[in-house]
Motif scaffolding. Structure first.
Motif, PDB file in Angstrom:
ATOM      1  N   TYR A  92       0.830  -1.221   0.062  1.00  0.00           N
ATOM      2  CA  TYR A  92      -0.109  -0.070  -0.012  1.00  0.00           C
ATOM      3  C   TYR A  92       0.753   1.296   0.040  1.00  0.00           C
ATOM      4  O   TYR A  92       0.606   2.237  -0.633  1.00  0.00           O
ATOM      5  N   ARG A  96       0.614   4.165  -2.700  1.00  0.00           N
ATOM      6  CA  ARG A  96       0.236   5.523  -2.532  1.00  0.00           C
ATOM      7  C   ARG A  96       1.432   6.367  -2.937  1.00  0.00           C
ATOM      8  O   ARG A  96       0.942   7.386  -3.506  1.00  0.00           O
ATOM      9  N   GLN A  97       2.413   5.973  -2.798  1.00  0.00           N
ATOM     10  CA  GLN A  97       3.571   7.070  -3.022  1.00  0.00           C
ATOM     11  C   GLN A  97       3.914   7.011  -4.498  1.00  0.00           C
ATOM     12  O   GLN A  97       3.978   8.203  -5.016  1.00  0.00           O
ATOM     13  N   GLY A 100       0.031   6.752  -6.591  1.00  0.00           N
ATOM     14  CA  GLY A 100      -1.011   7.932  -6.194  1.00  0.00           C
ATOM     15  C   GLY A 100      -0.454   9.191  -6.069  1.00  0.00           C
ATOM     16  O   GLY A 100      -0.899  10.033  -6.842  1.00  0.00           O
ATOM     17  N   LEU A 136      -7.624   6.783  -1.657  1.00  0.00           N
ATOM     18  CA  LEU A 136      -6.340   7.258  -2.468  1.00  0.00           C
ATOM     19  C   LEU A 136      -6.720   8.557  -3.516  1.00  0.00           C
ATOM     20  O   LEU A 136      -7.471   8.328  -4.506  1.00  0.00           O
TER      21      LEU A 136
END
Lengths: 319, 278
Positions: A92, A96-97, A100, A136
């Motif tokens: 995750y 995310r980094q 996202g 996100l």
């Protein structure tokens, strides 16, 4: 006899795989990153037609997500495949980094989410993926209910620049739609004014079965397919709330963070009506026969009917 | 640029590095005592990359055939901003806004904010994987352009860094270069230094490893020059660096409490670098 006997089941994965191969012809920037180490059999058509654009990278999922995002920053549209567990739960932070925050044009195509997973148990049966990806910023989320929708969803997410999550059931599902699908639009699969059933994925067919049973006793339930989970069709949900007065949600996902909470939040803020949520309770899954697991985890048709009747009684409309 | 760097060119690079260090100190002080150690350690490497090694054009920051520089070493963001400013990517005066809400220069670099920032790394190791992806894209396109990523040695112990390097090695990406600012290489206690171990580990993954003094611009430039001809696999440059380099009292702290809160301290740092705070 259930109406479902007239439906033909088809593999979402195979339909998606064929569509991806076709998309390769019009989209030269499209790359597919296979699941490691086995590769994904449904990517066969793409691999055969576009061998140079079908990558097997090795490494762990977190690194693959980062590298896929880097390919996207170079100008590619990357379809990244893997089990939901790997793409969402294990990685995750990287999702995310790398995807996202970078607004990378990576389409995550997740298999084996939910309970209908032929080979796994609790570890692989990710039941909280939709809550995670929906949170996100900038992420589009699509949950096809059948093979034709898996096809059109693949086209739809290839058409815009930015991240997307496509949740594909590993089990063949009954074909219940004509495949017409647009991002941000709910599909009304059955009209009705007494109650609305809102469903995603494998439970859309179940919602249609429930609606058919209700019809036999004179109750007309509307059925909405919310395959476009983010963005979702707020107007269609509020229209259903106004016109039918009660909503039942059905999802093969944790009831805490999925479709049910989305619908409840939307109506309570804008047009409060009774909402009941049918989903997997606050539990991890287990191994077993896939369809029997749906019943065991509270998603049986009878259970859905009970919930529907609770709503109808509450409205004083039926006794 | 295959000819060795002249004395004059190395001298220019050294002047530029000193100017970058002055900006780092100013930015840190204005931002209320931002850490300086990592940026000062990475300054010479970034200066060599931005002003000599990489094919960049600040007037066309999105030129498709440009080389890509990815900063995975998030703590060195002020050094990259300062180098990009002096290279013409943004007005030097804008460096003042470092870390301010709404500015194009957030504490962690963001590719959506500023031309010249190729990727937004965030967590340790992520920028490295993003750089491998950018390099792999270049390899698939068959372009001469390449990707260089700057990482900190501590970062390599985190996240999926080695996995990403393994992918780059297995794919034999030509021109892909990982530059490690190895400022934590001193600890040894009889063991091989961490810099040597890093080089060995990179070699085992299919990289050609080189080590150099990360503050000797002539050595840095010579290392990059030599590696440019390697076209059959990626390269790793393990550059021995010192946190706080260029400011004696920051160097002596070995990376601990490298913040410049006090005006007199920031002023002394500027004086050592041949400038003044205001």
């Amino acid at each position: 006899m259930s109406v479902s006997t007239s439906w033909v089941k088809a593999s979402l994965l195979e339909a998606y795989g064929e569509e991806l191969a076709a998309l390769g012809a019009t989209r030269p920037e499209l790359l597919a990153v296979e699941e490691d180490p086995d590769g994904s059999s449904f990517l066969g058509p793409f691999r055969a037609r576009w061998p140079d654009r079908c990558l097997r990278l090795g490494g762990g999922t977190a690194a693959r997500i980062d590298v896929a995002a880097g390919l996207a920053l170079g100008g590619r549209t990357v379809f990244l495949h893997g089990p939901a567990l790997a793409l969402v739960a294990r990685s995750y932070g990287d999702l995310r980094q790398a995807v996202g925050i970078n607004r990378a044009d990576v389409k995550l195509v997740a298999t084996e989410a939910g309970l209908l997973t032929p080979r796994s148990g609790a570890p692989y049966q990710l039941l909280e993926d939709l809550g995670l990806v929906r949170g996100l910023p900038g992420m589009t989320v699509v949950v096809p209910a059948d093979a034709p929708t898996a096809r059109s969803a693949a086209r739809a997410i290839a058409e815009f620049h930015g991240p997307a999550y496509l949740r594909l059931s590993s089990e063949p599902l009954p074909t219940v739609t004509d495949g017409s699908f647009r991002l941000g639009e709910a599909r009304e699969l059955r009209p009705g004014t007494d109650l609305t059933l809102i469903a995603i994925g494998a439970l859309v067919a179940r919602a249609l079965e429930v609606a058919e049973e209700l019809h036999r006793v004179g109750v007309e339930a509307r059925v909405l397919d919310l395959a476009s989970f983010k963005p979702f069709d707020e107007k269609a949900i509020l229209r259903a709330a106004r016109e039918t007065g009660a909503l039942l949600t059905l999802e093969e996902h944790s009831v805490l963070t999925g479709l049910g909470s989305l619908v409840a939040a939307t109506t309570s803020e804008n047009y409060p009506v009774p909402v009941r949520r049918l989903g997997v309770p606050d539990l991890f899954g287990e191994s077993g026969e896939p369809w029997a697991l749906l019943d065991r985890f509270g998603l049986a048709k009878e259970r859905a009917l009970d919930e529907a009747w609770e709503l109808l009684k509450g409205r004083g409309k039926f006794h | 640029m295959s000819t060795p760097a002249s004395e004059e060119e190395v001298g220019h690079l050294a002047d530029t590095a000193r100017a970058v260090r002055r900006e780092i100190v100013r930015m840190a002080f204005r931002a209320g005592g931002h850490p300086t150690g990592a940026s000062l350690a990475a300054t010479d490497l970034l200066t060599a990359l931005v002003f000599r090694e990489l094919r960049l054009d600040p007037t066309r920051p999105n030129w498709p055939d440009r080389d890509r520089l990815v900063l995975s070493y998030g703590a060195a963001s002020s050094a990259l901003y300062a180098a990009l400013a002096h290279r013409g990517y943004l007005p030097v005066a804008e460096l003042e806004s470092f870390g301010r809400s709404g500015a194009r220069l957030p504490i962690e670099v963001d590719r959506l904010d500023l031309p010249g920032i190729e990727a937004t790394p965030g967590a340790p190791g992520v920028g490295l994987g993003l750089a491998v992806g950018l390099a792999l894209d270049q390899q698939l396109r068959g372009t001469e352009a390449r990707t260089v990523v700057l990482v900190g040695d501590e970062e390599l112990g985190d996240g999926s860094s080695w996995d990403a390097l393994g992918i780059a090695g297995a794919q034999k990406i030509p021109g892909f270069t990982v530059v490690v600012s190895a400022s934590h290489h001193h600890a040894g206690g009889g063991l091989p230094s961490s810099a040597e171990r890093l080089a060995e580990r990179c070699r085992s993954l299919g990289f050609i490893p080189r080590s150099c003094d990360g503050h000797d611009l002539r050595a840095i430039v010579a290392t990059f020059d030599e590696l440019r001809s390697v076209r059959d696999r990626p390269a790793a440059v393990i550059a021995r660096t010192v946190d706080g380099r260029g400011v004696s009292f920051l160097e002596a702290r070995h990376g601990r409490s490298d913040r410049l809160h006090a005006r007199d301290e920031a002023g002394r740092a500027m004086a050592e670098l041949g400038g003044a705070l205001e």
